[in-house]
Design an enzyme around this catalytic site. Structure first.
Site, PDB file in Angstrom:
ATOM      1  N   LYS A 146       0.959  -1.068  -0.082  1.00 36.97           N
ATOM      2  CA  LYS A 146      -0.020  -0.059   0.224  1.00 36.97           C
ATOM      3  C   LYS A 146       0.976   1.269  -0.175  1.00 36.97           C
ATOM      4  O   LYS A 146       0.529   2.195  -0.587  1.00 36.97           O
ATOM      5  CB  LYS A 146      -0.847   0.096   1.161  1.00 36.97           C
ATOM      6  CG  LYS A 146      -2.042  -1.109   1.049  1.00 36.97           C
ATOM      7  CD  LYS A 146      -2.976  -1.371   2.241  1.00 36.97           C
ATOM      8  CE  LYS A 146      -3.825  -2.635   1.959  1.00 36.97           C
ATOM      9  NZ  LYS A 146      -4.544  -3.242   3.219  1.00 36.97           N
ATOM     10  N   ASP A 175     -11.668   1.953   3.214  1.00 37.91           N
ATOM     11  CA  ASP A 175     -12.116   0.755   3.216  1.00 37.91           C
ATOM     12  C   ASP A 175     -13.688   0.446   3.046  1.00 37.91           C
ATOM     13  O   ASP A 175     -14.195  -0.624   2.619  1.00 37.91           O
ATOM     14  CB  ASP A 175     -11.529   0.067   4.290  1.00 37.91           C
ATOM     15  CG  ASP A 175     -10.260  -0.772   4.314  1.00 37.91           C
ATOM     16  OD1 ASP A 175      -9.646  -1.111   3.171  1.00 37.91           O
ATOM     17  OD2 ASP A 175      -9.578  -0.897   5.359  1.00 37.91           O
ATOM     18  N   GLN A 217      -5.091  -1.833   9.321  1.00 35.25           N
ATOM     19  CA  GLN A 217      -4.753  -3.051   8.611  1.00 35.25           C
ATOM     20  C   GLN A 217      -5.445  -4.300   9.757  1.00 35.25           C
ATOM     21  O   GLN A 217      -5.418  -4.398  10.753  1.00 35.25           O
ATOM     22  CB  GLN A 217      -3.439  -3.442   8.337  1.00 35.25           C
ATOM     23  CG  GLN A 217      -3.006  -4.725   7.750  1.00 35.25           C
ATOM     24  CD  GLN A 217      -3.586  -4.830   6.295  1.00 35.25           C
ATOM     25  OE1 GLN A 217      -3.388  -3.914   5.576  1.00 35.25           O
ATOM     26  NE2 GLN A 217      -3.944  -5.890   5.997  1.00 35.25           N
TER      27      GLN A 217
END
Ligand code: NAP
Length: 285
Positions: free
Chosen positions: A52, A119, A96
């Site tokens: 990322k 997300d 995460q």
């Protein structure tokens, strides 16, 4: 033989478009920023976070990483998210997954400001997706839709089968296919006659997390097979859920692992971060 849907190439195209948007925003005085929070030292998570970070560098997004020890408390995480929610340099916040045992991931996600929830896991964004009025789409299902679109696979009117019903992949995946007027069946561990149901699918998406789960005899000839799974085989090599060697002989289209859905997930994260920056600067309503 199935046509391979090349996620690496398609994600590279998405990232080129994102980089142009990032540069245009910079021209307007807006530097797009993403914060990634990683807790503990799970090696898979470290690989995802590094990827990322690299993607941010490639498209010109400013990124901050918060690598915290596994001993971090829920309260410390909540305070960090609160600080990032109020940080003008940061437009997207990503925690995460998975968090170490003892930390409440669902509760933490609910504290992320919905406009920074790149997300799209916050209940507000999940509700918007259900209604089809979303700002963000969850990265993996959005990546799958992009792959289907790029390959010219029409969803409207097609029989779509999604194996897996998780909140982050299976459920939103089914919803996005439904929004595109697919006729969608969601399968899970209690589904009976799974093989027969899968064999009816024009579009089969597997998000189970078990190597060699989808065999060639579960696939309708000519179907588009999208393999979301990320597993390790007996030799420790990365593989999907689908037995690729069998499936490619039956399917019309297929995504490989690696090089299929994985790179798309990261590209869509970059796209969502740009969307977040636009929302927070009043460029998008
Ligand atoms: P998850 O939360 O573990 O969900 C797995 C789903 O598979 C569950 O709904 C489960 O059903 C279903 N399942 C398990 N065994 C089954 C069986 N025998 N028959 C039918 N369904 C079965 O996993 P996830 O987070 O959705 O992730 C799924 C896979 O995608 C994993 O390999 C993950 O690493 C990968 N992934 C990849 C990306 C990417 O970027 N490529 C992104 C996210 C996830 P129940 O609900 O009944 O238990």
């Amino acid at each position: 033989m199935a046509k391979i849907i090349d996620g690496k190439a398609i994600s590279a195209e998405v990232k080129v478009k994102v980089a142009k948007e990032v540069a245009a925003l910079k021209g307007q005085g807006i530097s797009v920023g993403l914060a990634v929070v990683i807790v503990g030292d799970a090696s898979a998570s470290r690989v995802y976070v590094n990827n990322k970070k690299k993607a941010c560098e490639a498209v010109g997004i400013y990124s901050e990483e918060y690598a915290l020890p596994a001993s971090t408390s829920q309260q410390e995480l909540l305070e960090l998210v609160d600080r990032l929610n109020h940080d003008g340099k940061i437009h997207g916040i990503l925690v995460q997954s998975p968090l170490p045992k003892g930390l409440d991931e669902a509760a933490l996600v609910e504290t992320i400001a919905p406009q920074k929830d790149v997300d799209a896991f916050h209940a507000y964004n999940v509700g918007k997706i259900m209604q089809g009025k979303y700002s963000f789409l969850p990265c993996t299902p959005a990546g799958v839709m992009e792959l289907l679109h790029s390959a010219g696979v029409e969803v409207c009117g097609k029989r779509c089968v999604v194996i897996g019903r998780s909140d982050i992949v299976g459920k939103p995946m089914a919803m996005l296919l439904l929004h595109q007027n697919g006729t969608v069946t969601i399968c899970h561990s209690r589904t009976q006659n799974l093989k027969e149901i899968c064999r009816e699918a024009d579009i089969l998406v597997s998000a189970v997390g078990k190597a060699a789960f989808v065999t060639g005899d579960m696939i309708k000839p000519g179907a588009a097979v999208i393999d979301v799974g990320m597993n390790r085989n007996q030799e420790g090599k990365l593989c999907g859920d689908v037995v690729f060697a069998e499936a490619e002989k039956v399917a019309g289209y297929i995504t490989p692992v690696p090089g299929g859905v994985g790179p798309m997930t990261i590209a869509m994260l970059m796209k969502n971060t740009v969307t977040a920056a636009k929302l927070q600067n009043g460029i998008l309503p």
